[in-house]
Write a protein that holds these residues in place. Structure first.
Motif, PDB file in Angstrom:
ATOM      1  N   GLN A 269       0.839  -1.208   0.000  1.00  0.00           N
ATOM      2  CA  GLN A 269       0.000   0.000   0.000  1.00  0.00           C
ATOM      3  C   GLN A 269       0.873   1.258   0.000  1.00  0.00           C
ATOM      4  O   GLN A 269       0.560   2.241  -0.686  1.00  0.00           O
ATOM      5  CB  GLN A 269      -0.918  -0.009   1.226  1.00  0.00           C
ATOM      6  CG  GLN A 269      -1.849   1.187   1.297  1.00  0.00           C
ATOM      7  CD  GLN A 269      -2.761   1.134   2.509  1.00  0.00           C
ATOM      8  OE1 GLN A 269      -2.801   0.124   3.219  1.00  0.00           O
ATOM      9  NE2 GLN A 269      -3.499   2.201   2.740  1.00  0.00           N
ATOM     10  N   TRP A 272       2.677   1.108  -3.735  1.00  0.00           N
ATOM     11  CA  TRP A 272       1.851   1.066  -4.943  1.00  0.00           C
ATOM     12  C   TRP A 272       0.557   1.858  -4.818  1.00  0.00           C
ATOM     13  O   TRP A 272      -0.193   1.956  -5.785  1.00  0.00           O
ATOM     14  CB  TRP A 272       1.515  -0.383  -5.300  1.00  0.00           C
ATOM     15  CG  TRP A 272       2.751  -1.235  -5.508  1.00  0.00           C
ATOM     16  CD1 TRP A 272       3.994  -0.813  -5.789  1.00  0.00           C
ATOM     17  CD2 TRP A 272       2.824  -2.668  -5.412  1.00  0.00           C
ATOM     18  NE1 TRP A 272       4.863  -1.864  -5.904  1.00  0.00           N
ATOM     19  CE2 TRP A 272       4.168  -3.041  -5.679  1.00  0.00           C
ATOM     20  CE3 TRP A 272       1.901  -3.667  -5.152  1.00  0.00           C
ATOM     21  CZ2 TRP A 272       4.595  -4.353  -5.681  1.00  0.00           C
ATOM     22  CZ3 TRP A 272       2.337  -4.975  -5.152  1.00  0.00           C
ATOM     23  CH2 TRP A 272       3.667  -5.311  -5.413  1.00  0.00           C
ATOM     24  N   LYS A 273       0.249   2.342  -3.595  1.00  0.00           N
ATOM     25  CA  LYS A 273      -0.938   3.178  -3.342  1.00  0.00           C
ATOM     26  C   LYS A 273      -2.244   2.402  -3.450  1.00  0.00           C
ATOM     27  O   LYS A 273      -3.318   3.019  -3.499  1.00  0.00           O
ATOM     28  CB  LYS A 273      -0.983   4.382  -4.305  1.00  0.00           C
ATOM     29  CG  LYS A 273       0.326   5.139  -4.454  1.00  0.00           C
ATOM     30  CD  LYS A 273       0.858   5.661  -3.127  1.00  0.00           C
ATOM     31  CE  LYS A 273       2.169   6.421  -3.339  1.00  0.00           C
ATOM     32  NZ  LYS A 273       2.787   6.818  -2.066  1.00  0.00           N
ATOM     33  N   PHE A 274      -2.184   1.086  -3.495  1.00  0.00           N
ATOM     34  CA  PHE A 274      -3.400   0.269  -3.525  1.00  0.00           C
ATOM     35  C   PHE A 274      -3.667  -0.303  -2.138  1.00  0.00           C
ATOM     36  O   PHE A 274      -2.731  -0.660  -1.414  1.00  0.00           O
ATOM     37  CB  PHE A 274      -3.270  -0.890  -4.521  1.00  0.00           C
ATOM     38  CG  PHE A 274      -3.260  -0.466  -5.961  1.00  0.00           C
ATOM     39  CD1 PHE A 274      -4.422  -0.065  -6.593  1.00  0.00           C
ATOM     40  CD2 PHE A 274      -2.072  -0.486  -6.708  1.00  0.00           C
ATOM     41  CE1 PHE A 274      -4.409   0.317  -7.923  1.00  0.00           C
ATOM     42  CE2 PHE A 274      -2.065  -0.118  -8.026  1.00  0.00           C
ATOM     43  CZ  PHE A 274      -3.226   0.295  -8.644  1.00  0.00           C
ATOM     44  N   GLU A 275      -4.960  -0.403  -1.775  1.00  0.00           N
ATOM     45  CA  GLU A 275      -5.318  -1.092  -0.550  1.00  0.00           C
ATOM     46  C   GLU A 275      -5.067  -2.598  -0.718  1.00  0.00           C
ATOM     47  O   GLU A 275      -5.089  -3.124  -1.836  1.00  0.00           O
ATOM     48  CB  GLU A 275      -6.797  -0.858  -0.206  1.00  0.00           C
ATOM     49  CG  GLU A 275      -7.154   0.594   0.052  1.00  0.00           C
ATOM     50  CD  GLU A 275      -6.611   1.081   1.386  1.00  0.00           C
ATOM     51  OE1 GLU A 275      -6.276   0.217   2.237  1.00  0.00           O
ATOM     52  OE2 GLU A 275      -6.523   2.312   1.579  1.00  0.00           O
ATOM     53  N   GLU A 278      -7.693  -4.487  -2.514  1.00  0.00           N
ATOM     54  CA  GLU A 278      -7.712  -4.289  -3.959  1.00  0.00           C
ATOM     55  C   GLU A 278      -6.696  -5.180  -4.669  1.00  0.00           C
ATOM     56  O   GLU A 278      -6.887  -5.535  -5.836  1.00  0.00           O
ATOM     57  CB  GLU A 278      -7.427  -2.825  -4.290  1.00  0.00           C
ATOM     58  CG  GLU A 278      -8.463  -1.844  -3.762  1.00  0.00           C
ATOM     59  CD  GLU A 278      -8.103  -0.405  -4.091  1.00  0.00           C
ATOM     60  OE1 GLU A 278      -8.589   0.084  -5.133  1.00  0.00           O
ATOM     61  OE2 GLU A 278      -7.332   0.196  -3.316  1.00  0.00           O
ATOM     62  N   ILE A 279      -5.650  -5.534  -3.956  1.00  0.00           N
ATOM     63  CA  ILE A 279      -4.585  -6.338  -4.577  1.00  0.00           C
ATOM     64  C   ILE A 279      -4.901  -7.821  -4.504  1.00  0.00           C
ATOM     65  O   ILE A 279      -4.654  -8.564  -5.473  1.00  0.00           O
ATOM     66  CB  ILE A 279      -3.235  -6.037  -3.884  1.00  0.00           C
ATOM     67  CG1 ILE A 279      -2.869  -4.558  -4.081  1.00  0.00           C
ATOM     68  CG2 ILE A 279      -2.139  -6.941  -4.428  1.00  0.00           C
ATOM     69  CD1 ILE A 279      -1.621  -4.152  -3.314  1.00  0.00           C
ATOM     70  N   LYS A 282      -5.931 -10.379  -7.409  1.00  0.00           N
ATOM     71  CA  LYS A 282      -5.497  -9.900  -8.720  1.00  0.00           C
ATOM     72  C   LYS A 282      -4.239 -10.637  -9.156  1.00  0.00           C
ATOM     73  O   LYS A 282      -3.449 -11.107  -8.343  1.00  0.00           O
ATOM     74  CB  LYS A 282      -5.215  -8.404  -8.671  1.00  0.00           C
ATOM     75  CG  LYS A 282      -6.456  -7.526  -8.694  1.00  0.00           C
ATOM     76  CD  LYS A 282      -6.052  -6.064  -8.853  1.00  0.00           C
ATOM     77  CE  LYS A 282      -7.286  -5.176  -8.991  1.00  0.00           C
ATOM     78  NZ  LYS A 282      -6.919  -3.757  -9.185  1.00  0.00           N
ATOM     79  N   LEU A 287      -0.675  -5.483 -12.604  1.00  0.00           N
ATOM     80  CA  LEU A 287      -0.042  -4.333 -11.967  1.00  0.00           C
ATOM     81  C   LEU A 287       1.196  -3.841 -12.699  1.00  0.00           C
ATOM     82  O   LEU A 287       1.680  -2.741 -12.403  1.00  0.00           O
ATOM     83  CB  LEU A 287       0.350  -4.680 -10.523  1.00  0.00           C
ATOM     84  CG  LEU A 287      -0.784  -5.081  -9.567  1.00  0.00           C
ATOM     85  CD1 LEU A 287      -0.217  -5.390  -8.190  1.00  0.00           C
ATOM     86  CD2 LEU A 287      -1.817  -3.963  -9.463  1.00  0.00           C
ATOM     87  N   THR A 318       1.537   2.257 -10.308  1.00  0.00           N
ATOM     88  CA  THR A 318       0.817   2.575  -9.081  1.00  0.00           C
ATOM     89  C   THR A 318      -0.574   3.118  -9.392  1.00  0.00           C
ATOM     90  O   THR A 318      -0.940   3.337 -10.564  1.00  0.00           O
ATOM     91  CB  THR A 318       1.599   3.599  -8.262  1.00  0.00           C
ATOM     92  OG1 THR A 318       1.656   4.835  -8.984  1.00  0.00           O
ATOM     93  CG2 THR A 318       3.013   3.103  -7.997  1.00  0.00           C
ATOM     94  N   ARG A 319      -1.351   3.384  -8.341  1.00  0.00           N
ATOM     95  CA  ARG A 319      -2.707   3.917  -8.507  1.00  0.00           C
ATOM     96  C   ARG A 319      -2.677   5.268  -9.231  1.00  0.00           C
ATOM     97  O   ARG A 319      -3.566   5.568 -10.040  1.00  0.00           O
ATOM     98  CB  ARG A 319      -3.373   4.062  -7.136  1.00  0.00           C
ATOM     99  CG  ARG A 319      -4.774   4.685  -7.193  1.00  0.00           C
ATOM    100  CD  ARG A 319      -5.296   4.966  -5.796  1.00  0.00           C
ATOM    101  NE  ARG A 319      -5.666   3.731  -5.113  1.00  0.00           N
ATOM    102  CZ  ARG A 319      -6.848   3.135  -5.264  1.00  0.00           C
ATOM    103  NH1 ARG A 319      -7.759   3.627  -6.071  1.00  0.00           N
ATOM    104  NH2 ARG A 319      -7.118   2.027  -4.608  1.00  0.00           N
TER     105      ARG A 319
END
Length: 579
Positions: A269, A272-275, A278-279, A282, A287, A318-319
């Motif tokens: 997080q 990569w700024k993802f929760e 959310e990952i 996937k 990504l 990243t996001r």
């Protein structure tokens, strides 16, 4: 326990009673036997008396007297045997009087027989017969009573034996019942404790807190204590491990065989700024940069099919659509069917590498080329090709030429190390004569040796080896240059080349000050210099020997030094002949 004591007491009492029955029966049997003897003697007395009265012969008189005496003795025995049965009863008194009368009548009969008075003898015999008849009658009644007593004793014995068997059976039954009750209680208690122990083991395996604490002082309690201690150790280990994973700067995650995220730590997080939600689920390819998706998918397949650690690099988007360059170290577990990954952010390192490459390019084109041109110009000026220079100018030119040469050598070492560190470093190997390497190295360094009046002796066998000739000559010139720097004037340096087994071995032997043992281990490290070199200030920054080592190792060979202080040094280079 009380029941068992009572049963044992009853059993002991009945056994004692049975013993008394046996003793009574034995005494009755003994008395009966003596009574039978007494009756037999009475009958003998009667017979002897009859024979004497008929015949009046002395022998029958003697026989009668002996029989009466024997009967009297037997009556004493019988009287003693009868006391335990009759005690102080009336029958005992009557029997005692009867035996006493028998004894007195026997004595009077003996006296009458001795007196030869027939009237006295007849009276005595009649009295004795009457007493014998009474004794016989009383004895018969005693035998009848003894027979009844033996019958009663036998019945009592049977009853006692029956009670003993009943007590034994009752004792066995009571013990069996107590044992069954104990087993049932033990089974219930033990089963419950084993159930708690099993639940603790299952909780330990499921990574859950233990539910039960078993009390007591047996082996089950000890085992339960061990399980609790293991649980505490594992809990502390998991907490430490969790803290390390959660606070780690690198992304730590687990993928399935297709590359989908199964677990991931908070670093993902942050980078990569993802929760995390959310990952999870996937695919890693979703990504990475679009042009890397196919390569990453192939790499995942290779990781699953290979053993050991696999390293690769990707650009993660990243996001906010920024690129983060990641270096992945992965390992596939066949048992768990998961890929365990540690992804390190190498964005800054890559930037530094690119800056370094730009610096090298700048040195190569913007610094090395002008210095080479300047070096050529100084060589032309010092050679006098464009006219003679004043002596002072000649000295200045020589110092400038030496300084420039050192600078060019330093740049060449730096560029060579940079090439070796990069993945683009490739050796240009060809079959080369060892003598040619030796001669070329000596020719390149010969002028420097001449200035110090140093002689370079060569000893080279004629053999060939597959090497990068230019770089091997660079190694030898570096070693010869160092030998010249640290050797005294008018000394000798030997350059030896020989084939040993399947290796080409080159040796540079000087007569310099030598090297301390503790300094030899770090001699081939970058920027390493000996204390002697620092004191003499011969120039250089300590890159030459590290360049030599890198080139030799790139050939698959090795380099080392043999030296003692005050005895010179020998540098040895060994490379495979076959390349």
């Amino acid at each position: 326990m009380v029941v068992q004591i009572a049963l044992v007491y009853l059993l002991a009492s009945n056994i004692k009673q049975l013993e008394q029955c046996y003793n009574g029966e034995a005494r009755a049997a003994d008395y009966l036997g003596e009574n039978v003897k007494f009756l037999a003697q009475l009958i003998s007395c009667a017979g002897a008396q009859a024979m004497y009265q008929v015949s009046r012969e002395p022998k029958y008189e003697l026989s009668f007297r002996n029989k009466v005496q024997a009967a009297t003795i037997q009556s004493d025995i019988l009287r003693a045997k009868a006391k335990p049965f009759l005690g102080e009863r009336k029958e005992s008194k009557e029997l005692e009087d009867l035996f006493l009368s028998l004894k007195q009548a026997s004595e009077r009969g003996s006296q009458a027989a001795q007196s030869q008075d027939q009237i006295d003898q007849a009276v005595a015999f009649m009295e004795l017969r009457g007493i014998l008849n009474r004794v016989n009658g009383v004895t018969g009644e005693m035998m009848s009573r003894l027979t009844d007593a033996r019958r009663n004793i036998a019945l009592s014995k049977l009853e006692t034996q029956g009670r003993i068997y009943a007590i034994i059976y009752a004792t066995i039954a009571a013990n069996v019942i107590i044992l069954i009750l104990f087993i049932l209680r033990f089974d219930r208690t033990t089963s419950e404790r084993f159930a708690h122990l099993t639940e603790n083991v299952m909780s330990l395996g499921a990574n859950q807190p233990l539910k039960h604490r078993i009390e007591g002082q047996d082996d089950i309690v000890e085992l339960d204590s061990v399980i609790h201690r293991v649980s505490n150790v594992l809990r502390d280990s998991r907490l430490k491990e969790q803290a390390i994973v959660e606070q780690a700067v690198d992304v730590i995650c687990a993928l399935d065989e297709k590359g989908k995220f199964q677990q991931v730590n908070p670093a993902a997080q942050r980078l990569w700024k993802f929760e995390s939600d959310e990952i999870l689920g996937k695919n890693l390819t979703s990504l990475v940069a679009p042009d890397e998706k196919e390569r990453v998918q192939r790499t995942i397949s290779q990781v699953v099919s290979s053993e050991g650690i696999t390293t690769f690099e990707t650009n993660v988007v990243t996001r906010d659509n920024q690129y983060v360059e990641m270096q992945w170290n992965t390992f596939f577990s066949q048992e768990m069917k998961q890929i365990f990954c540690v992804a390190h952010d190498v964005t800054e390192r890559k930037k530094l590498e690119r800056m370094k490459a730009q610096l090298v390019e700048m040195i190569t084109h913007d610094l090395r080329s002008p210095m080479s041109a300047l070096q050529i110009t100084l060589n032309i000026l010092s050679s006098g090709s464009i006219g003679e220079m004043p002596e002072g100018a000649q000295q200045r030119l020589k110092r400038a030429e030496l300084s420039l040469s050192q600078m060019v050598d330093l740049l060449d070492d730096f560029l060579e190390l940079e090439k070796i560190d990069s993945s683009a470093y490739v050796l240009d190997k060809n079959e080369t004569s060892a003598r040619e390497v030796v001669d070329l190295s000596c020719s390149l360094i010969g002028e420097l040796a001449t200035k110090k009046n140093i002689v370079i002796e060569t000893d080279s066998n004629e053999f060939s080896c597959v090497v990068d000739k230019a770089r091997l000559v660079r190694v030898m010139t570096n070693l010869l240059s160092n030998a010249i720097k640290f050797s005294p004037e008018n000394s000798t340096i030997r350059l030896v080349a020989a084939k040993r087994d399947s290796s080409a071995v080159f040796e540079v032997i000087d007569e310099g000050p030598g090297i301390e043992k503790e300094e030899q281990a770090n001699l081939f490290q970058r920027f390493a210099q000996t204390q002697t070199g620092k004191k003499q200030s011969k120039g250089g920054v300590g890159l030459g020997l590290s360049v030599c080592k890198a080139i030799v190792q790139a050939h698959g060979g090795s380099i080392w030094v043999e030296s003692e202080p005050g005895k010179g040094s020998k540098f040895v280079v060994s490379v495979p002949c076959a390349g």
